[in-house]
Design a protein around this motif. Structure first.
Motif, PDB file in Angstrom:
ATOM      1  N   GLU A  36       0.685  -1.281  -0.135  1.00 15.97           N
ATOM      2  CA  GLU A  36      -0.195  -0.068  -0.008  1.00 15.97           C
ATOM      3  C   GLU A  36       0.741   1.365  -0.185  1.00 15.97           C
ATOM      4  OE1 GLU A  36      -3.396   0.458  -0.621  1.00 15.97           O
ATOM      5  OE2 GLU A  36      -2.968  -1.706  -1.040  1.00 15.97           O
ATOM      6  N   THR A  37       1.913   1.062   0.953  1.00 13.19           N
ATOM      7  CA  THR A  37       2.897   2.403   0.964  1.00 13.19           C
ATOM      8  C   THR A  37       3.565   2.584  -0.484  1.00 13.19           C
ATOM      9  OG1 THR A  37       3.174   2.078   3.075  1.00 13.19           O
ATOM     10  CG2 THR A  37       4.899   3.369   2.028  1.00 13.19           C
ATOM     11  N   ARG A  38       3.880   1.553  -1.236  1.00 15.66           N
ATOM     12  CA  ARG A  38       4.441   1.624  -2.631  1.00 15.66           C
ATOM     13  C   ARG A  38       3.759   2.063  -3.530  1.00 15.66           C
ATOM     14  NH1 ARG A  38       9.368  -2.676  -2.642  1.00 15.66           N
ATOM     15  NH2 ARG A  38      10.458  -1.944  -0.749  1.00 15.66           N
ATOM     16  N   LYS A  39       2.213   1.705  -3.315  1.00 18.81           N
ATOM     17  CA  LYS A  39       1.341   2.281  -4.383  1.00 18.81           C
ATOM     18  C   LYS A  39       0.972   3.541  -4.358  1.00 18.81           C
ATOM     19  CE  LYS A  39      -1.546  -1.954  -5.045  1.00 18.81           C
ATOM     20  NZ  LYS A  39      -2.710  -2.921  -4.795  1.00 18.81           N
ATOM     21  N   ASP A  40       0.780   4.128  -3.206  1.00 17.95           N
ATOM     22  CA  ASP A  40       0.858   5.534  -2.988  1.00 17.95           C
ATOM     23  C   ASP A  40       2.098   6.242  -3.346  1.00 17.95           C
ATOM     24  OD1 ASP A  40      -1.723   5.091  -1.332  1.00 17.95           O
ATOM     25  OD2 ASP A  40      -0.883   4.962   0.440  1.00 17.95           O
ATOM     26  N   ALA A  41       3.296   5.702  -3.123  1.00 18.25           N
ATOM     27  CA  ALA A  41       4.471   6.315  -3.731  1.00 18.25           C
ATOM     28  C   ALA A  41       4.357   6.477  -5.136  1.00 18.25           C
ATOM     29  CB  ALA A  41       5.797   5.772  -3.167  1.00 18.25           C
ATOM     30  N   TYR A  88       1.960   6.620  -7.129  1.00 13.48           N
ATOM     31  CA  TYR A  88       0.881   7.621  -7.618  1.00 13.48           C
ATOM     32  C   TYR A  88       1.646   8.996  -7.500  1.00 13.48           C
ATOM     33  CZ  TYR A  88      -2.837  10.916  -7.575  1.00 13.48           C
ATOM     34  OH  TYR A  88      -3.971  11.896  -7.914  1.00 13.48           O
ATOM     35  N   GLU A  89       2.130   9.173  -6.426  1.00 17.57           N
ATOM     36  CA  GLU A  89       2.831  10.408  -5.940  1.00 17.57           C
ATOM     37  C   GLU A  89       4.079  10.724  -6.901  1.00 17.57           C
ATOM     38  OE1 GLU A  89       1.892  13.105  -4.173  1.00 17.57           O
ATOM     39  OE2 GLU A  89       0.178  11.901  -3.535  1.00 17.57           O
TER      40      GLU A  89
END
Length: 127
Positions: A84-89, A91-92
């Motif tokens: 999840e953290t890597r998916k958010d990153a 996107y950013e």
């Protein structure tokens, strides 16, 4: 266990990042004991406080758990948290700039979707 260091980041951060990668890839599995601070400091020839600082980052993020008298263990759900953290990153760091550049080029949403599908069809993406 193989660690590689470079000069771009502090060693404690590199330890945290590499342990996170080991959890992400399944090299360290949920519920499994992580290497001890002493073990890593001796193998890597670095100060135990440096190793501990990196491991504390993973404890603070809920990826490792301390079991008093036993050591550190990979927390339940750690791999999913990393995903999840890597998916958010992702996107950013990638999607926002992709959309910004697409806007500058006048690429519509539909065309952008077609380009992404073409990337999958061309075999550029394993998924």
């Amino acid at each position: 266990m193989q660690f590689e260091f470079d000069q771009t980041e502090p060693i404690y951060q590199q330890i945290a990042d590499q342990l996170e990668d080991m959890i992400f890839t399944g090299l360290l599995k949920e519920g499994e004991q992580a290497p001890s601070t002493t073990q890593l400091s001796q193998e890597l020839h670095i100060n135990p406080a440096t190793v501990l600082k990196g491991m504390r980052q993973l404890v603070d993020r809920g990826l490792l758990e301390k079991h008093r008298g036993l050591g550190m263990f990979v927390a339940a759900g750690a791999q999913a948290k990393i995903v999840e953290t890597r998916k958010d990153a992702f996107y950013e760091n990638y999607i926002k700039s992709l959309l910004e550049e697409a806007g500058k080029l006048g690429i519509t949403e539909e065309h952008l979707i077609e380009l992404i599908k073409r990337g999958y069809q061309d075999g550029n993406i394993k998924g």
